[in-house]
Design a protein around this motif. Structure first.
Motif, PDB file in Angstrom:
ATOM      1  N   UNK A 328      12.871 -10.349  -7.152  1.00 45.94           N
ATOM      2  CA  UNK A 328      11.744 -11.095  -6.619  1.00 45.94           C
ATOM      3  C   UNK A 328      12.039 -11.676  -5.256  1.00 45.94           C
ATOM      4  N   UNK A 329      11.034 -12.098  -4.479  1.00 43.90           N
ATOM      5  CA  UNK A 329       9.622 -12.193  -4.895  1.00 43.90           C
ATOM      6  C   UNK A 329       8.911 -10.850  -4.875  1.00 43.90           C
ATOM      7  N   UNK A 330       8.214 -10.546  -5.971  1.00 44.68           N
ATOM      8  CA  UNK A 330       7.424  -9.314  -6.043  1.00 44.68           C
ATOM      9  C   UNK A 330       5.975  -9.682  -6.340  1.00 44.68           C
ATOM     10  N   UNK A 335      -2.082  -9.625  -5.026  1.00 47.70           N
ATOM     11  CA  UNK A 335      -1.413 -10.679  -4.263  1.00 47.70           C
ATOM     12  C   UNK A 335      -0.749 -11.731  -5.132  1.00 47.70           C
ATOM     13  N   UNK A 336      -0.893 -11.592  -6.440  1.00 41.21           N
ATOM     14  CA  UNK A 336      -0.313 -12.604  -7.331  1.00 41.21           C
ATOM     15  C   UNK A 336       1.197 -12.412  -7.407  1.00 41.21           C
ATOM     16  N   UNK A 337       1.917 -13.504  -7.452  1.00 47.03           N
ATOM     17  CA  UNK A 337       3.367 -13.438  -7.571  1.00 47.03           C
ATOM     18  C   UNK A 337       3.738 -13.125  -9.007  1.00 47.03           C
ATOM     19  N   UNK A 362       2.916  -2.717  -7.122  1.00 48.01           N
ATOM     20  CA  UNK A 362       3.222  -3.766  -6.157  1.00 48.01           C
ATOM     21  C   UNK A 362       2.218  -3.752  -5.012  1.00 48.01           C
ATOM     22  N   UNK A 363       2.213  -4.854  -4.293  1.00 44.91           N
ATOM     23  CA  UNK A 363       1.336  -4.975  -3.139  1.00 44.91           C
ATOM     24  C   UNK A 363       1.631  -3.878  -2.145  1.00 44.91           C
ATOM     25  N   UNK A 364       0.563  -3.306  -1.611  1.00 43.42           N
ATOM     26  CA  UNK A 364       0.754  -2.235  -0.642  1.00 43.42           C
ATOM     27  C   UNK A 364       0.515  -0.864  -1.238  1.00 43.42           C
TER      28      UNK A 364
END
Lengths: 371, 321, 386
Positions: A328-330, A335-337, A362-364
């Motif tokens: 982490x952070x992932x 957008x939520x952690x 994951x984001x992206x």
């Protein structure tokens, strides 16, 4: 004019047929000689020469055969679907005296099958079932996929990368995430678009997926499927390509960057030797770069010196244990952690925050984790 | 604009629909003469593997090798069709069963796989394959660029074939004869038209087209060999002939439509357009539509003008007519 | 008038009994001879391959079990095809009807099943549901044929694909009732929900040669063969169906309600195929198999058609041939691997089928070689297209 000739001819043929059958029946009883070689079989979900997943396993099998010579008798069965066909294949292998079976796809070995043949040793790849005679094996391909993602990110000019994926299952999701995280390391802000083909091996479908990603604007392609069709397409439109499972650079010599490859041979040899010596024990084996289980295929012309250095550095860190891609952070796509800073995801523990249970992207990553 | 969804879909439809078009044209010819050949998938696969083999083994210039490969593929398809033709025309066997037997014999678990393995054709890229024919500058023209100018020569050849087959069927003597053979073999026979000869010729021609269709797959679309690489395209081609009312020009439209449907699901995904069970609909749609077309065709006054050749599927035995 | 040496083929007036057995047997032998030539031409030794084949199909320990597993679905689809083809209703849709029967059969098993040993009630429900599923799917082309005169060959064929996509959708593309959604393993790969223990079909062990397990489905197939034979040879329904198959006009004169017959016969055909699908769930897969590389790749429906043709639509012959071809399938699976040429099983199967088809000619016709004058065609209208 009475026609006796056809009758006679047919009679002769029938007699001939019966003779053939009885002769073969006479030979039919299989004999067991003393000092019989140890029989071990591999079962593949695709063709043994798919240039991808199954071929890598077959190379491992051939390695075992070569190293142990006539102390061992190996065979393979290809294109075996999960379920009844697998069970039938196992039954016929056991009837032929095979004592150890490597089942190279998820879902092959069930509790029922394992219980039915308690004296046969089963090794299941990518699964989770562990019993007295079933062992699991897989490896942290996500580490080498992360590295291959780094190569993709470095090779991308726009930061828009495409990834052809098979089934929306945690294994593939984990690999997709690893690829994306790697790309974002060498190319901050990179996005990874995904298209699901719903098959491990489908050249036509993979080409369509690759083409649609290209037409949606990506400038590098990667994959988590088993045929080199994506690469052939990448070569035809002159964009870089990251492969999977094996070194398929001959399919796209200019586009080839690298790929995460599995090196099954040493593990197979070790386990077969143990089985032959009677020291085989069940368990859950998760190979790493360190023990040579996964590694990167040789680089193609499109990997810059800088990228090579960066990848080498990160690889060293992973090997030493100081770095894990899934730390982490992932954040997920919304957008939520999901994983707190500094926390490392475990293989099995943690529910949907475990490597084996991960069902979020994951984001992206652009696309749905549900397929 | 050239990367808009619509343009991309049409361009993909043309590319992926070309094997369907070739196979459908061949099946159309056979069916027009009254012979139903369900073995298209098998013929395509054998053509595909032999065409691929030619490219891998022949060491000549690219153009010559590719032409030779297409010829070999056509011959391979014809050879398969000969088995079916002999069984159903000369030996009066049941056409459905013979066609299915051909698919089993030559298909993904049969001869094509046998050849592919024995000739060591797996796990290698085609040493040469068909690329887009026209220069990149033309391919970038708005709309028509990707759709018309971004295609391989096989696509352009297929257009010529559509024109040729349409012309043949509607304006030439033999073409009109074959239509007679398919509609009413007895009447054609009394007019002196050799039913046997026409059926043989058109069934074999169907095999040739199927072989070329298979080669299109292994030499243009996915330039490699794997067992069963055509993935059921032969069956879609059979449906396509019906969908097109047994008319060549409609085969073209239908082939590109079916091809576009195949490309639709990945395109939507790549653009992150989530529409629910897209794959189910896009995969089923060609078949459902063909069923509807069939119903249309067979009911009411449409039947005679748009329908199947009346004698399709039945052996012609002179003594019984 | 044409003269010269001609090979002419004339329809026989009567079909000698011995020929109907000798020709299929002869064609199998002929097929193996031809395949041997193919093997030799490609550098493989035929005799060891054949020996392995027979061994793997019938003689090895446990091979009969496997052969029965391969033969059971073939028996169902073969009977389904035979049921319809007897009446010249060309139902090519056994493949799709089997999938639909698998779906409905699994639904019954999942819904009604629970703990404990195999329950007669649950299994009976699965049987009924499986038949119903196949029947409904077969009624689509049946209705289109009966009321719109649409060719059933093509409609039933096309619907096979739709059925396949629905089957895949239920397990791979949705969270349907049939899909396993609970449990850790479920999320790792799409699989069907396992049938509860009381929905699993039992088998009988015959204590011969180390014990042969006969699945319930195999027994049901045999029963279906018997019932089908009774239907066609001893009931009015069967008699009318055969008249209809021979001549629609004659049937109408005799008062046969053509539409109803078409629907009924297709329903029977679809029901048998659907039962085959339920058997796949209950006997072998123990869940609904929606994998596109699973049930859908096996081609049971299409092979069944060929089996029906080889068996000349006689239910018992169909079951026997299904057994033999099941053995060939099983042998192919057993022998598959580095030392056995891939695709050989399909080649041999194909050649057997071709030989048998060609042999059909000998049964129905007499081949004469000699000097003959040309015959004059009679101008009668051909039979209307199906």
């Amino acid at each position: 004019m009475k026609r006796r000739k056809p009758a006679r001819a047919v009679l002769l043929l029938t007699v001939g047929a019966l003779a053939l059958v009885s002769a073969s029946a006479g030979w039919g009883r299989s004999n067991t000689s003393s000092a019989a070689p140890f029989k071990v079989a591999w079962i593949y979900v695709g063709p043994h020469n798919d240039g991808g997943w199954s071929q890598a396993h077959d190379e491992g099998r051939q390695y075992v055969q070569k190293m142990l010579g006539n102390k061992v008798q190996t065979t393979y069965k290809e294109n075996i679907a999960v379920g009844a066909q697998f069970n039938q294949t196992v039954a016929s292998l056991v009837a032929q005296g095979y004592k150890m079976i490597f089942a190279t796809s998820y879902g092959y070995v069930t509790k029922a099958v394992a219980a039915k043949y308690p004296n046969v040793l089963f090794e299941q790849a990518t699964g989770t079932l562990v019993t007295k005679n079933v062992a699991e094996y897989f490896g942290s391909a996500e580490d080498t996929i992360f590295l291959s993602g780094m190569a993709a990110g470095a090779a991308s000019k726009t930061g828009k990368i495409g990834f052809v994926v098979a089934y929306p299952i945690p294994e593939v999701i984990r690999h997709t995430n690893a690829f994306a995280l790697g790309a974002q390391l060498t190319h901050p802000g990179a996005t990874v678009r995904i298209v699901w083909t719903n098959s491990w091996f489908d050249p036509a479908g993979e080409k369509k997926a690759a083409q649609s990603l290209y037409q949606a604007g990506v400038d590098v392609l990667g994959q988590n499927v088993d045929s080199p069709a994506t690469g052939q397409f990448a070569e035809s439109v002159k964009i870089p390509w990251v492969g999977y499972d094996s070194d398929a650079s001959k399919f796209a010599p200019k586009s080839w960057l690298t790929a995460s490859v599995y090196n099954w041979g040493p593990y197979y040899l070790k386990r077969v030797k143990q089985a032959m010596a009677g020291t085989w024990k069940s368990g859950f084996y998760y190979g790493t770069i360190n023990d040579g289980f996964t590694k990167l295929a040789p680089y193609g012309p499109g990997v810059s010196a800088t990228a090579k250095t960066q990848i080498a550095v990160v690889e060293r860190l992973i090997e030493s244990g100081s770095f894990s891609p899934f730390t982490g952070p992932l954040y997920d796509q919304s957008g939520k952690l999901r994983v707190a800073s500094g926390v490392r995801m475990q293989v099995l523990k943690g529910g949907t925050n475990s490597l084996y249970g991960m069902n979020w992207l994951v984001k992206g990553v652009i696309g749905s984790p549900k397929g | 604009m050239n990367n808009s969804l619509l343009v991309v879909l049409i361009a993909s439809g043309v590319a992926y629909g070309t094997p369907l078009l070739f196979a459908a044209l061949g099946e159309l010819l056979a069916e027009r003469s009254g012979v139903l050949n369900l073995g298209v998938e098998g013929m395509m696969l054998v053509g595909a593997v032999m065409g691929f083999w030619t490219v891998q083994r022949v060491h000549a210039s690219t153009a010559l090798t590719l032409v030779l490969a297409i010829v070999v593929a056509a011959l391979a398809g014809t050879a398969m069709a000969t088995i079916h033709a002999f069984l159903v025309i000369t030996l009066r066997a049941n056409q459905i069963v013979s066609g299915l037997a051909l698919t089993i014999f030559a298909g993904a678990a049969g001869l094509s796989s046998y050849l592919g393995n024995d000739l060591n054709l797996a796990d290698q890229p085609a040493t040469r394959d068909f690329h887009a024919l026209l220069p990149a500058s033309m391919q970038n023209w708005p709309v028509v660029g990707p759709i018309l100018f971004g295609q391989t020569i096989l696509v352009y050849v297929s257009w010529a074939c559509v024109v040729a087959v349409a012309f043949y069927l509607s304006r030439t003597r033999p073409g009109l004869n074959v239509r007679a053979v398919g509609e009413s073999p007895a009447a054609a026979d009394t007019m002196g038209i050799s039913v046997t000869r026409y059926r043989y010729a058109h069934t074999l021609a169907g095999g040739a087209f199927a072989g070329i269709a298979g080669a299109t797959v292994t030499l243009a679309i996915t330039p490699q060999w794997v067992d069963g690489i055509t993935g059921g395209a032969g069956w879609i081609a059979i449906a396509l002939v019906i969908f097109a009312f047994w008319r060549p020009e409609l085969c073209l439209v239908g082939a590109y439509f079916f091809g576009a449907l195949e490309a639709l699901a990945p395109q939507l995904q790549a653009r992150n357009i989530q529409l629910g069970p897209t794959v189910l609909w896009t995969n089923s749609l060609p078949y459902v539509m063909t069923v509807l077309v069939l119903v249309l065709v067979s009911s009411g006054t449409a039947r005679r003008r748009l329908g199947a050749p009346s004698a399709l599927g039945f052996p012609y035995v002179r003594e019984e007519h | 008038m044409r003269t010269g040496v001609r090979i002419s083929v004339e329809r026989r007036l009567s079909q000698p009994r011995w020929l109907t057995v000798a020709v299929p047997v002869g064609s199998v032998v002929f097929a193996f001879l031809v395949a041997a030539v193919v093997l030799l031409a490609t550098g493989h030794d035929p005799l060891p391959s054949y020996r392995l084949l027979f061994d793997a199909a019938f003689l090895q320990t446990g091979s009969l079990d496997q052969t029965l597993i391969a033969a059971t679905p073939l028996a169902f689809t073969g009977l389904a095809a035979a049921a319809a083809f007897r009446m010249k209703l060309w139902n090519i849709g056994a493949e799709g009807q089997m999938y639909m029967g698998a779906i409905t059969g699994a639904a019954a098993g999942l819904y009604l099943g629970g703990r404990g040993g195999p329950s007669a009630f649950v299994i009976a429900a699965m049987v009924v549901a499986g038949c119903a599923g196949g029947m409904v799917w077969a009624l689509i082309p049946a209705i289109l044929r009966a009321f719109f005169k649409t060719n059933e060959i093509l409609t039933s064929l096309l619907l096979n694909y739709v059925a396949g996509y629905v089957l895949t959708y239920l397990i791979f593309e949705s969270e349907s009732y049939w899909r396993q959604t609970k449990g850790f393993n479920a999320s790792v790969f799409p699989t069907g929900k396992p049938l509860p223990p009381s929905a699993l079909w039992p088998g009988w062990t015959i204590h011969v040669q180390g014990g042969i397990v006969v699945p319930l489905g195999a027994g049901l197939a045999l029963l279906a063969a018997g019932l089908l034979w009774l239907l066609y040879s001893r009931t009015r329904f069967g008699f009318e169906a055969q008249v209809l198959g021979d001549s629609e006009r004659a049937a109408r004169y005799a008062g046969v309600r053509v539409r109803r017959k078409i629907l009924a016969v297709m329903a029977v055909s679809g029901a048998i195929a659907g039962l085959g699908g339920a058997s796949q769930d209950g006997d072998f897969n123990h869940a609904l198999d929606g994998d596109p590389n699973g049930l859908q790749k096996r081609g049971y429906g299409y092979t069944g058609i060929v089996i029906a043709a080889l068996g000349r639509y006689n239910p018992f012959a169909v079951v026997l041939i299904a057994f033999l071809l099941g053995g060939l399938e099983n042998a192919g699976n057993t022998l598959q691997g580095p030392s056995f040429p891939a695709g050989l099983v399909g080649v041999i199967q194909g050649i057997i089928l071709f030989s048998a088809l060609g042999g059909e000619l000998l049964i129905r016709h007499r081949v004469r070689i000699g000097r003959r004058a040309g015959t004059v065609a009679r101008a009668t209208t051909p039979e209307p297209a199906a």
